[in-house]
Design an enzyme around this catalytic site. Structure first.
Site, PDB file in Angstrom:
ATOM      1  CB  CYS A  39      35.405  27.550  27.490  1.00 24.66           C
ATOM      2  SG  CYS A  39      35.962  27.771  25.796  1.00 24.66           S
ATOM      3  CD  GLU A  55      32.327  29.642  24.919  1.00 28.89           C
ATOM      4  OE1 GLU A  55      33.409  29.543  25.513  1.00 28.89           O
ATOM      5  OE2 GLU A  55      32.238  29.862  23.688  1.00 28.89           O
TER       6      GLU A  55
END
Length: 475
Positions: A263, A229
């Site tokens: 994020c 990620e």
């Protein structure tokens, strides 16, 4: 040596931790690998629940140490320990349900298929911004252990003491402490990725970091899957029909949550060219305050990012705060045509409390620009008119893994339906998620049995189904 630092003062504290040698990495991986067979046969749901209870029982010490290393505060860190515990409990439910095994029987062809744990050790790289939920006690560790795979974690240097403490708490509930290894240092990460007993890697971090890990994997004689990620700008589109009440305050709160170190931070916000609306967004951010970032390196990365954006019009700047590594929230603005001309560079992620407000005159011009954005973990639409939203929603659906309606992207629920992934660079494997029940799918692989004697079949594929797992039979 790896030192712990207090982001509020910038000073180191505590005893430094030695970087792991190659021999220590090898020993951790090999011990974990040796512990795997017994772990696959163990009563894993009960152990996962015991880990959850151990995390909760040690929350006082955990949050206190983590706060010293991250400056994230008691409320946030207590909540994160609770979230980490909830992930272990969720995977206990997943194992009891058995659906993740995807047991399928085709009697006419005499073929039976199910998922098995990957035959080796999962390497996990901790995230900087979540010292519990995406680190040693995080979802990668929980889902891999649930799948039946032992784990070796490469600790993040921003919270080495929290990592050691978390590992100790988890090991206290494991039948074999070797099931969770912990290593420190850049060289240790390289050694971990390339160890032959490591069969998959999970990573949450930067795009350069993810590319570096992929390059190391590419050097291996045997390739392995990499679930990374890496980066996300999480576009938010405010359409003309959107309700205005609470919009500006919601944006500012989402932007500055955790000093923007999420994020899922809203890095791009598309709004109608309405002076009052734009001004309200600026006013909300101007009234906000920054705080300490997690490390000096992350702080410098943020400062470099906002310097890159300085060619845009500064809409608002919040207060910086007094901590040594504190930063001020900053929001810039640009019109849609100029934004489109600056793609893709203008939309590069700036990790921290920074965002670009992009103004547009005609919503019909949005889809063609949104289609040019890189992949994101999330995309959000604010609207009350469904028909007005449809073209934008269709464009965003192709660029993000999670779509949000009249909300904000920060905050990821740990649940059965969650998908926390997206097209590159949001993740390296957009079909998979790092949060939620389906995260376990990263650490299993299917095996088909054709014409196999019943006595040799796994119990999950036998006609009598002694474990009671869900079976799909002849479709």
């Amino acid at each position: 040596m790896i030192h712990a630092y207090d982001p509020r003062t910038g000073e180191s504290f505590g005893e430094p931790i030695a970087e792991s040698t190659d021999a220590e990495v090898d020993a951790a991986v090999e011990a974990a690998h040796a512990a795997a067979p017994a772990w696959r046969a163990a009563a894993r749901p009960e152990v996962l629940e015991a880990i959850a209870s151990a995390l909760e029982a040690n929350v006082e010490e955990l949050w206190t140490v983590a706060d010293r290393e991250t400056a994230l505060g008691e409320t946030r860190l207590r909540g994160e320990v609770a979230r980490a515990a909830s992930q272990f409990r969720l995977f206990a439910e997943v194992l009891r349900d058995g659906g993740h095994l995807e047991a399928v029987i085709s009697r006419q062809a005499d073929v039976r298929r199910m998922n098995h744990p990957l035959p080796g050790v999962v390497g996990v790289f901790s995230a900087s911004n979540f010292p519990f939920a995406f680190s040693v006690a995080g979802g990668d560790t929980a889902s891999a252990l649930a799948a039946g795979c032992p784990v070796v974690v490469k600790a993040h240097p921003a919270h080495p003491l929290t990592s050691e403490l978390s590992a100790g708490v988890i090991r206290s509930a494991l039948p074999d402490p070797a099931l969770l290894g912990l290593v420190h240092g850049l060289a240790a990460g390289k050694r971990l990725v390339q160890h032959p007993d490591v069969v998959a890697v999970g990573f949450t971090g930067s795009i350069p970091g993810g590319k570096a890990i992929q390059a190391l994997i590419d050097e291996r004689p045997e390739p392995i899957p990499f679930f990374g990620e890496l980066g996300s700008v999480n576009p938010v589109v405010v359409l003309p029909s959107a309700a205005r009440e609470g919009l500006a305050s919601g944006f500012a709160a989402s932007l500055t949550l955790g000093t923007g170190q999420f994020c899922t931070n809203p890095g791009l916000v598309f709004v109608p060219d309405d002076a009052d609306l734009v001004a309200s967004l600026g006013t909300a951010v101007a009234g906000s305050s920054g705080s300490a970032m997690l490390s000096e390196r992350i702080r410098q990365g943020y400062l470099d990012g906002v310097e890159r954006l300085a060619k845009l019009t500064l809409l608002a700047e919040g207060a910086q705060g007094e901590a040594a590594w504190a930063v001020a929230p900053r929001v810039f603005t640009i019109d849609l045509a100029a934004f489109a001309e600056g793609l893709p560079a203008i939309a590069e992620e700036c990790f921290g409390p920074s965002s670009i407000v992009v103004t547009y005159g005609d919503a019909a011009e949005l889809p063609s620009v949104l289609e040019r954005l890189e992949g994101s973990l999330t995309a959000t639409v604010h609207a009350t008119d469904v028909d007005e939203a449809r073209p934008v929603a269709e464009a965003l659906a192709r660029r993000a893994g999670r779509l949000i309606w009249n909300g904000w992207p920060t905050g990821v629920a740990v649940c059965w339906a969650m998908h926390h992934g997206g097209p590159w660079p949001a993740s390296t494997a957009p079909a998979h998620t790092s949060v939620g029940a389906m995260a376990i799918r990263r650490w299993v692989r299917p095996t088909a049995y054709q014409g196999w004697p019943s006595e040799l079949l796994p119990p999950e594929l036998r006609d009598d189904n002694p474990l009671g797992v869900p079976q799909r039979v002849d479709g």
